[in-house]
Motif scaffolding. Structure first.
Motif, PDB file in Angstrom:
ATOM      1  N   SER A 136      34.878-129.340 -56.695  1.00 15.08           N
ATOM      2  CA  SER A 136      33.900-129.821 -55.911  1.00 15.08           C
ATOM      3  C   SER A 136      34.273-129.281 -54.564  1.00 15.08           C
ATOM      4  O   SER A 136      35.309-128.352 -54.126  1.00 15.08           O
ATOM      5  CB  SER A 136      34.294-131.495 -55.565  1.00 15.08           C
ATOM      6  OG  SER A 136      35.470-131.488 -54.986  1.00 15.08           O
ATOM      7  N   GLU A 173      34.471-130.683 -51.658  1.00 15.40           N
ATOM      8  CA  GLU A 173      35.616-131.291 -50.980  1.00 15.40           C
ATOM      9  C   GLU A 173      36.967-130.766 -51.322  1.00 15.40           C
ATOM     10  O   GLU A 173      37.695-130.598 -50.440  1.00 15.40           O
ATOM     11  CB  GLU A 173      35.598-132.831 -51.306  1.00 15.40           C
ATOM     12  CG  GLU A 173      34.402-133.678 -50.779  1.00 15.40           C
ATOM     13  CD  GLU A 173      33.105-133.574 -51.618  1.00 15.40           C
ATOM     14  OE1 GLU A 173      33.106-132.861 -52.711  1.00 15.40           O
ATOM     15  OE2 GLU A 173      32.088-134.084 -51.114  1.00 15.40           O
ATOM     16  N   GLU A 174      37.021-130.221 -52.515  1.00 13.16           N
ATOM     17  CA  GLU A 174      38.283-129.680 -52.983  1.00 13.16           C
ATOM     18  C   GLU A 174      38.443-128.609 -52.135  1.00 13.16           C
ATOM     19  O   GLU A 174      39.597-128.163 -51.686  1.00 13.16           O
ATOM     20  CB  GLU A 174      38.486-129.585 -54.503  1.00 13.16           C
ATOM     21  CG  GLU A 174      39.671-128.818 -54.953  1.00 13.16           C
ATOM     22  CD  GLU A 174      39.749-128.886 -56.541  1.00 13.16           C
ATOM     23  OE1 GLU A 174      40.458-127.803 -56.596  1.00 13.16           O
ATOM     24  OE2 GLU A 174      39.019-129.585 -56.950  1.00 13.16           O
ATOM     25  N   VAL A 228      37.175-127.465 -49.343  1.00 17.31           N
ATOM     26  CA  VAL A 228      37.421-127.784 -47.866  1.00 17.31           C
ATOM     27  C   VAL A 228      38.916-128.301 -47.590  1.00 17.31           C
ATOM     28  O   VAL A 228      39.285-127.827 -46.836  1.00 17.31           O
ATOM     29  CB  VAL A 228      36.389-128.886 -47.622  1.00 17.31           C
ATOM     30  CG1 VAL A 228      36.944-129.423 -45.989  1.00 17.31           C
ATOM     31  CG2 VAL A 228      34.920-128.415 -47.398  1.00 17.31           C
ATOM     32  N   SER A 229      39.485-129.073 -48.610  1.00 14.45           N
ATOM     33  CA  SER A 229      40.836-129.483 -48.784  1.00 14.45           C
ATOM     34  C   SER A 229      41.839-128.389 -48.648  1.00 14.45           C
ATOM     35  O   SER A 229      42.676-128.206 -47.926  1.00 14.45           O
ATOM     36  CB  SER A 229      41.250-130.657 -49.429  1.00 14.45           C
ATOM     37  OG  SER A 229      40.333-131.687 -49.568  1.00 14.45           O
TER      38      SER A 229
END
Length: 361
Positions: free
Chosen positions: A349, A351-352, A354-355
């Motif tokens: 994703s 989000e992954e 960005v993390s």
């Protein structure tokens, strides 16, 4: 001890654009350092230069548009109509990450130069409550392109017009007290008419091109200003903005000023909606080949990426950057090769991703 590395590039032998000249010299310097330092590298003679990650990331950042042929053809048609003195209003619609800003940048690069005034502005969420905040930014942009910054035109305004304008341009001084003589509606109408008059005088018959990123964050007053300029046809106007999908009627929520404006006036103004759709597997393969000429892709990798990213160009671009940084792509002779990708290697994703970036910081 100190070493001394030099990167060299020449114009017009190597490149013809100033930004590319600086970039090519920088890449040559990168090669000199990579080859052991304390030497020089000639940018015009570096056959394998594009194999370096830094150079490849530069190619990505320059903005490659893939899978947008239909949308670009609609923009081209609108620009041709604009060249025939026909006002145009385009809205580039798409969800987050669908490449709206990159698409708008591509339009800007393809417009080129001419005898017109081109203004670029961006919608600001925190300013949406303030009438004419976007119109004011456009006005200042037009003034900055005038030889005298628009001073003569401003000086020609009547005291009453100056008072109207000072409500959105505090640089003109404190607005005169008019509340005792004019009601708020009359003041609004006076400011609106003064803005139209001022913009037309500043342009002096030159066509106006306005590119707006995040048009959905515009204020209502600026949108009504656009409508007036489009209807008057005194000045040829090409207006193109990006927006989240316009769906006020279906969402049931409170519509944005742009959604209300579109519902009320899109037929009158002949507003053209240009939706950006998700990339297909073929689009993703084309995108890879635009970045890595003659690339050899592992079997079915474009289908895997299309399924994983749901065709989101931002997600695809971040995966591409990860491949470059992790050196999963190599240049063999004149051919790029992408290594087979393990299932657990690919982020699942945005989000992954960005993390992972935050963790690196």
């Amino acid at each position: 001890s100190m070493t001394f590395s030099i990167g060299i590039a020449s114009a017009p032998e190597d490149v013809t654009v100033s930004k590319d000249l600086i970039h090519q010299a920088d890449m040559a310097l990168y090669q000199a350092k990579n080859a052991g330092r304390n030497q020089f590298s000639d940018g015009g003679q570096r056959a394998s230069q594009e194999g370096f990650p830094k150079a490849t990331l530069h190619r990505i950042d320059r903005g490659v548009i893939s899978g947008r042929d239909i949308q670009l053809s609609r923009v081209t048609e609108a620009l041709e109509n604009f060249s025939r003195q026909q006002n145009q209003f385009l809205i580039i619609e798409g969800d987050d990450g669908m490449g709206k800003s990159e698409f708008l940048k591509s339009i800007r690069l393809n417009i080129g130069e001419g005898d017109f005034c081109q203004i670029e502005v961006k919608g600001i969420l925190q300013e949406g409550f303030r009438p004419y905040y976007m119109g004011t930014n456009i006005l200042v942009g037009i003034m900055n392109q005038c030889p005298d910054k628009g001073v003569d035109i401003l000086d020609s305004l009547t005291p009453r017009e100056t008072a109207y304008m000072s409500s959105i341009l505090p640089q003109l001084g404190e607005p005169e007290e008019m509340s005792q003589h004019e009601n708020p509606k009359t003041q609004r109408e006076g400011l609106f008419a003064t803005l139209i008059h001022l913009i037309e005088n500043l342009l002096d018959s030159r066509p106006l091109i306005v590119l707006v990123d995040d048009l959905h964050l515009s204020d209502e007053a600026t949108l009504l200003l656009f409508r007036k300029l489009l209807l008057r046809q005194e000045i040829p106007l090409f207006l193109c903005g990006t927006s989240l999908p316009l769906q006020a009627e279906e969402s049931g929520g409170s519509p944005t000023p742009l959604e209300k404006f579109f519902t009320a006036f899109h037929e009158e103004l002949n507003v053209v909606s240009v939706p950006l759709t998700p990339l297909t597997a073929a689009d993703i393969a084309q995108h890879f080949k635009a970045i890595f000429p003659q690339v050899h892709l592992p079997e079915n990798v474009e289908e895997r990426l299309a399924q994983l990213t749901q065709g989101n160009p931002l997600f695809v671009g971040e995966i591409l950057r990860k491949l470059v940084r992790d050196e999963k792509t190599t240049l063999t002779g004149q051919r790029w090769v992408l290594e087979p990708l393990e299932e657990e290697y690919l982020p699942q994703s945005l989000e992954e991703i960005v993390s992972q970036k935050i963790a690196l910081l």
